[in-house]
Scaffold this active site. Structure first.
Site, mmCIF file in Angstrom:
data_model
loop_
_atom_site.group_PDB
_atom_site.id
_atom_site.type_symbol
_atom_site.label_atom_id
_atom_site.label_comp_id
_atom_site.label_asym_id
_atom_site.label_seq_id
_atom_site.Cartn_x
_atom_site.Cartn_y
_atom_site.Cartn_z
ATOM 1 N N GLU A 28 0.727 -1.296 -0.020
ATOM 2 C CA GLU A 28 0.000 -0.191 0.171
ATOM 3 C C GLU A 28 0.908 1.454 -0.088
ATOM 4 O OE1 GLU A 28 -2.616 0.405 3.478
ATOM 5 O OE2 GLU A 28 -3.756 -1.389 2.262
ATOM 6 N N HIS A 82 -4.470 6.018 0.359
ATOM 7 C CA HIS A 82 -3.599 5.229 0.430
ATOM 8 C C HIS A 82 -3.982 4.075 -0.287
ATOM 9 C CE1 HIS A 82 -6.664 3.790 2.550
ATOM 10 N NE2 HIS A 82 -6.336 2.999 3.186
ATOM 11 N N HIS A 84 -5.079 0.617 -2.254
ATOM 12 C CA HIS A 84 -5.956 -0.883 -1.544
ATOM 13 C C HIS A 84 -5.314 -1.917 -2.852
ATOM 14 C CE1 HIS A 84 -9.111 0.444 1.439
ATOM 15 N NE2 HIS A 84 -7.485 0.599 1.936
HETATM 16 ZN ZN LIG Z 1 -7.094 1.270 3.838
#
Ligand SMILES: [Zn+2]
Length: 137
Positions: A28, A82, A84
């Site tokens: 990530e 962020h 995934h």
């Molecule tokens: Zn997350």
């Protein structure tokens, strides 16, 4: 008519850069969206201190440097982003705890090029409209 109550104004080169890095990263990725009010003008990538494909934590020293950089330029943390890996760009349980600590807009992207933005309102997750704009408009 959209039913979003909040929007995030994101320059196209910035979302493209985030999506590009997310699609080629085995872990990530994360960082800050800097700007003013709801308008992002800069992105700062911060190392994922957990080095993980399923969770992230900003590496503390880099996070501090990014915040000092923002302060030096008179920019606010408009959002946190962020990625995934192979999951929908919706907040996980851990993300929700993070959203409580950092009550800004959370932009989540995934490795397939999807993205969504979220924020907490009275403890509940609400969707934030992402408005992609050309730089300078
Ligand atoms: Zn997350």
């Amino acid at each position: 008519m959209s039913d979003f109550r909040f929007s995030l104004v994101l320059p196209k080169p910035i979302i493209e850069e985030i999506l590009k890095r997310a699609s080629s990263s085995p872990i990530e990725i994360c960082g800050f969206l800097l700007g003013r009010e709801n308008k992002v003008s800069e992105v700062v990538f911060v190392k994922n201190g957990l080095d993980s494909p399923v969770e992230f934590e900003m590496e503390p020293e880099e996070m501090l440097k990014a915040l000092e950089y923002a302060e030096g330029k008179g920019l606010e943390v408009v959002g946190i982003f962020h990625s995934h890996i192979s999951c929908p760009p919706t907040p996980s349980g851990k993300d929700l705890r993070g959203m409580n600590l950092w009550p800004v807009v959370w932009l989540i992207v995934n490795s397939s090029g999807e993205y969504g933005a979220w924020k907490l309102e009275n403890g509940k997750v609400v969707g934030v409209e992402v408005r992609i704009v050309n730089r300078g408009s």
